[in-house]
Design a protein around this motif. Structure first.
Motif, short mmCIF file in Angstrom:
data_model
loop_
_atom_site.label_atom_id
_atom_site.label_comp_id
_atom_site.label_asym_id
_atom_site.label_seq_id
_atom_site.Cartn_x
_atom_site.Cartn_y
_atom_site.Cartn_z
N THR A 100 126.18 -16.51 74.90
CA THR A 100 126.76 -16.38 73.56
C THR A 100 126.73 -17.66 72.75
O THR A 100 126.95 -17.63 71.54
CB THR A 100 128.25 -15.97 73.67
OG1 THR A 100 128.95 -16.99 74.42
CG2 THR A 100 128.42 -14.65 74.37
N GLY A 101 126.50 -18.80 73.42
CA GLY A 101 126.54 -20.08 72.72
C GLY A 101 127.97 -20.58 72.48
O GLY A 101 128.15 -21.60 71.80
N ALA A 137 116.72 -17.34 70.59
CA ALA A 137 115.50 -17.99 71.10
C ALA A 137 115.66 -18.31 72.59
O ALA A 137 114.71 -18.15 73.37
CB ALA A 137 115.22 -19.26 70.31
N THR A 138 116.85 -18.73 72.98
CA THR A 138 117.10 -19.03 74.40
C THR A 138 116.97 -17.77 75.25
O THR A 138 116.34 -17.80 76.32
CB THR A 138 118.52 -19.62 74.58
OG1 THR A 138 118.61 -20.80 73.77
CG2 THR A 138 118.79 -19.99 76.02
N ALA A 139 117.53 -16.69 74.78
CA ALA A 139 117.45 -15.43 75.52
C ALA A 139 115.99 -15.01 75.68
O ALA A 139 115.55 -14.61 76.77
CB ALA A 139 118.25 -14.34 74.81
N ASP A 140 115.25 -15.14 74.59
CA ASP A 140 113.83 -14.82 74.61
C ASP A 140 113.09 -15.69 75.62
O ASP A 140 112.24 -15.22 76.39
CB ASP A 140 113.30 -15.06 73.19
CG ASP A 140 111.96 -14.43 73.00
OD1 ASP A 140 111.89 -13.20 73.09
OD2 ASP A 140 110.97 -15.18 72.79
N ASN A 141 113.43 -16.97 75.60
CA ASN A 141 112.84 -17.95 76.51
C ASN A 141 113.10 -17.58 77.98
O ASN A 141 112.19 -17.61 78.82
CB ASN A 141 113.47 -19.32 76.15
CG ASN A 141 112.91 -20.46 76.95
OD1 ASN A 141 112.56 -20.31 78.12
ND2 ASN A 141 112.82 -21.63 76.33
N LEU A 182 118.72 -13.22 86.38
CA LEU A 182 119.06 -13.75 85.05
C LEU A 182 118.28 -13.03 83.96
O LEU A 182 118.81 -12.69 82.91
CB LEU A 182 118.80 -15.26 84.98
CG LEU A 182 119.83 -16.15 85.70
CD1 LEU A 182 119.42 -17.61 85.62
CD2 LEU A 182 121.24 -15.97 85.11
N LYS A 183 117.01 -12.77 84.24
CA LYS A 183 116.17 -12.07 83.25
C LYS A 183 116.75 -10.67 82.96
O LYS A 183 116.83 -10.25 81.81
CB LYS A 183 114.72 -11.95 83.75
CG LYS A 183 113.95 -13.26 83.69
CD LYS A 183 112.51 -13.05 84.17
CE LYS A 183 111.53 -14.05 83.57
NZ LYS A 183 111.63 -15.40 84.10
N HIS A 184 117.14 -9.99 84.03
CA HIS A 184 117.68 -8.64 83.86
C HIS A 184 118.94 -8.65 82.99
O HIS A 184 119.08 -7.84 82.07
CB HIS A 184 117.99 -8.02 85.23
CG HIS A 184 118.69 -6.69 85.14
ND1 HIS A 184 118.00 -5.50 85.02
CD2 HIS A 184 120.01 -6.38 85.10
CE1 HIS A 184 118.88 -4.51 84.93
NE2 HIS A 184 120.11 -5.01 84.97
N VAL A 185 119.85 -9.57 83.29
CA VAL A 185 121.11 -9.58 82.56
C VAL A 185 120.88 -9.89 81.08
O VAL A 185 121.44 -9.24 80.19
CB VAL A 185 122.11 -10.58 83.20
CG1 VAL A 185 123.39 -10.64 82.39
CG2 VAL A 185 122.42 -10.18 84.65
N PHE A 186 120.02 -10.86 80.79
CA PHE A 186 119.74 -11.19 79.39
C PHE A 186 119.11 -10.00 78.66
O PHE A 186 119.46 -9.68 77.53
CB PHE A 186 118.83 -12.41 79.30
CG PHE A 186 119.60 -13.70 79.27
CD1 PHE A 186 119.99 -14.33 80.44
CD2 PHE A 186 119.96 -14.29 78.07
CE1 PHE A 186 120.73 -15.51 80.42
CE2 PHE A 186 120.69 -15.46 78.03
CZ PHE A 186 121.08 -16.07 79.21
N LYS A 187 118.16 -9.36 79.33
CA LYS A 187 117.47 -8.23 78.70
C LYS A 187 118.46 -7.11 78.39
O LYS A 187 118.45 -6.54 77.29
CB LYS A 187 116.39 -7.72 79.67
CG LYS A 187 115.11 -7.30 78.95
CD LYS A 187 114.15 -6.64 79.92
CE LYS A 187 113.07 -7.62 80.34
NZ LYS A 187 112.26 -7.15 81.46
#
Ligand code: ATP
Ligand code: MN
Length: 463
Positions: free
Chosen positions: A443-444, A295-299, A267-272
Motif C-alpha cells: 500500500t505504500g 509500478a512496484t506491484a507490476d515490477n 509474493l507474485k500471487h498475493v500482489f496479482k
C-alpha cells in the motif's frame, strides 16, 4: 426489498432496480430542490449518492439528522445520474436513521486528517477513505495467502500463542504469568519461583511458530501458519510492532532452491490477487500515499527476483560509491540501509540474498560444507528492506546438537525438536513473512501502525 452492498451496486446496478442500502453518511449537500447524501458501507472506496426529494415524508427532519457519521437505511430505486461523477444514484423512497452523529463532536469531519491524529481515534479511523482502503487490501492479502497455500495442498496449522521456548534464543519475549505481582513467590536463592506459576515453569508469548510448524511438516509434508506473534522489543520504528502477524510455510523434502521458488511465486500471487480484486483501493494508494505503488506491484509480478549470495552482496556494497551509516564487512549483519540500497538502487527489484555467515543466523539453519555459511535466505524489497526471512533447516542430528551448543543453548530444552531429526528426518525448508510489512509494501503506507487495525507498540495498547 433486498439489501445490496454498495460495491456491487456501483459495479452492476441498473436503472429502475428497486433496492435497499445500509451504511454511514459521508457527506451531505443540501440544495433548494433536493439533497444529496453520500453513503458508504465499507464495501468499496466509492460512496453511493442518494438523492432525497422534498416530497419524501418527514423530509425536513430526516435531512437534519443525516450528518457525517450517521447510520442509515435507504430504500429506493436506482436512476441514471444526470451529473458527472457517478453512473447511477439512488432515488430515496424511505429513509430510516439508526443513529445520529452530532456534528459538534463527531471527530471525523470532511477535511483531511493526519494519520497521527487518526491513531488517537482508532475506534473511528476505519471509517475514513485511507483506512477503508488499507483494511480491504489487508483482507484481500489474507485471502490470497490462504488461497495460494490451499491450492498447493498446504495444511493451515495452528501453532500455540503461549510457548515455553524462545525460537531463536533472541530474548525480547513477553512473559505469561498469573503469579501475584504484589507477592511474588521466591526460592531460597531469592529467584522467582516459577514452580508456583500457572504452567509450573516460565512461559512466554510466541515470537514465531516455526519450530512447531516443523513438527507438523514432518507429518503433513507441506504446512503453513498464519497467526499473531509477539515481540517485546523496545523499538519505536515505523516497521516494528509488539504484536504482528506472521505467515510461516514449512516444507518437507525441500531445499533452499525450492524455498526461494515458493517464496517468489507466493509474493507474485498475493500482489496479482490484490491488483485484480482491489483496483480502486490500489489506485487510491498510488495517487494519495506513494506514487510508486502500482509500478512496484507490476515490477514484483513481472520480473524474476534477483538471487545473490551474501558474500557477493558484501562485495557490491564495498564497491558502492555511497556512504553508509553502518559498516559493511563480511561477517556483519546487513542493516536496512544496505538492504534498501541493493533492492532500490542496484537491482531495482526484490533481491533474494542467500548463504549468510553462520555467526549471524539462527542455530536451526543448515550448515554449508565449508561451515562458514548457512543456507539462509532473506528477501529484500525496495522501500522496506527485509520482508521475508527463511532457510533450509539443519536436518542432521549431530550438526544440530553442535549448533545449539555453540549458541550457548541447552540441547535438553530442544529434546522434541531434536527428536524430529532422530526419527524420520528429511531435508526441509521454510520462511517467515511479516504480514504487516507485506501490507505496508503493497500500500505504500509509511507507518506499520497504520496497516493493522489495533496497533500494539511500546506504551501503545489503546482500543
Ligand atoms: P528486523 O531486523 O526487521 O527486526 P527480524 O530479523 O527481527 O527483523 P525475523 O525474526 O526474521 O525478523 O522475523 C520474520 C519476519 O517478521 C521479518 O522478516 C519481518 O517481516 C517480520 N517482523 C519481525 N519483527 C517485526 C516486528 N517487530 N513488527 C512487525 N514485523 C516484524
Ligand atoms: Mn527484529
Amino acid at each position: 426489498m433486498v439489501t445490496r452492498r454498495i460495491a456491487d451496486i456501483l459495479r452492476n446496478g441498473q436503472p429502475d432496480e428497486p433496492l435497499t442500502i445500509k451504511g454511514w453518511v459521508r457527506t451531505k449537500r443540501e440544495l433548494k430542490e433536493c439533497a444529496f447524501v453520500e453513503v458508504n458501507d465499507g464495501s468499496s472506496m466509492a460512496n453511493l449518492q442518494v438523492v432525497l426529494n422534498p416530497d419524501l415524508s418527514d423530509y425536513g427532519n430526516i435531512i437534519k439528522q443525516l450528518n457525517t457519521g450517521a447510520s442509515v437505511e435507504v430504500a429506493g430505486v436506482l436512476v441514471e445520474s444526470p451529473a458527472k461523477g457517478q453512473r447511477i444514484e439512488l432515488k430515496a423512497e424511505t429513509v430510516k436513521v439508526y443513529g445520529e452523529a452530532d456534528p459538534e463532536t463527531y471527530p471525523l469531519q470532511k477535511k483531511r486528517h493526519s494519520f497521527e491524529f487518526l491513531r488517537t481515534i482508532g475506534h473511528l479511523r476505519s471509517r475514513t477513505n485511507s483506512f477503508g482502503a488499507v483494511f480491504r487490501v489487508r483482507n484481500a492479502c489474507s485471502y490470497a495467502i490462504h488461497q495460494f497455500f490451499q491450492e498447493r495442498g498446504f495444511l493451515w496449522v495452528h501453532t500455540p500463542i503461549i510457548s515455553a521456548s524462545d525460537c531463536e534464543g533472541a530474548g525480547e519475549m513477553f512473559t505469561v504469568t498469573n503469579l501475584n505481582l504484589k507477592d511474588i513467590p521466591r526460592t531460597n536463592a531469592q529467584e522467582i519461583d516459577y514452580s508456583k506459576d500457572f504452567f509450573g515453569r516460565p512461559a512466554y508469548l510466541t515470537v514465531s511458530g516455526q519450530l512447531e510448524a516443523e513438527v507438523m511438516a514432518m507429518a503433513f509434508s507441506n504446512v503453513y501458519t498464519f497467526g499473531p506473534t509477539f515481540r517485546a522489543e523496545n523499538s519505536n520504528t515505523s516497521r516494528h510492532l509488539a504484536e504482528f502477524w506472521m505467515v510461516e510455510p514449512e516444507m518437507a523434502f525441500c531445499d533452499l532452491e525450492g524455498n526461494m521458488d515458493l517464496a517468489e511465486a507466493f509474493l507474485k500471487h498475493v500482489f496479482k490477487y490484490v491488483l485484480e480484486t482491489c483496483p480502486e483501493d490500489m489506485e487510491f494508494f498510488n495517487q494519495r500515499i506513494d506514487n510508486s505503488v502500482l509500478a512496484t506491484a507490476d515490477n514484483i509480478i513481472n520480473n524474476e527476483f534477483e538471487r545473490l549470495a551474501y558474500t557477493d552482496a558484501i562485495a557490491l556494497l564495498e564497491k558502492a560509491d555511497k556512504k553508509f551509516e553502518y559498516p559493511v564487512k563480511w561477517g556483519l549483519d546487513l542493516q536496512s540501509e544496505h538492504e534498501r540500497y541493493l533492492a532500490e538502487e542496484v537491482f531495482k527489484k526484490p533481491v533474494i540474498l542467500t548463504d549468510y555467515p553462520v555467526e549471524i543466523k539462527a542455530f536451526y539453519m543448515r550448515l554449508s560444507d565449508d561451515e562458514k555459511t548457512v543456507r539462509a535466505m532473506d528477501i529484500l524489497a525496495p522501500k522496506i528492506g527485509e520482508i521475508i526471512g527463511g532457510s533450509q533447516r539443519e536436518e542432521r542430528l549431530d550438526v544440530l546438537e553442535r549448533r545449539i551448543q555453540a549458541q550457548g543453548l541447552n540441547p535438553a530444552d530442544y529434546w522434541w525438536y531434536l527428536d524430529l531429526r532422530r526419527y524420520g528426518t528429511v531435508p526441509h525448508a521454510g520462511f517467515g513473512l511479516g504480514f504487516e510489512r507485506l501490507v505496508q509494501f503493497m500500500t505504500g503506507m509509511g507507518n506499520i501502525r497504520d496497516v493493522i487495525p489495533f496497533p500494539r507498540a511500546p506504551l501503545t495498547v489503546d482500543f
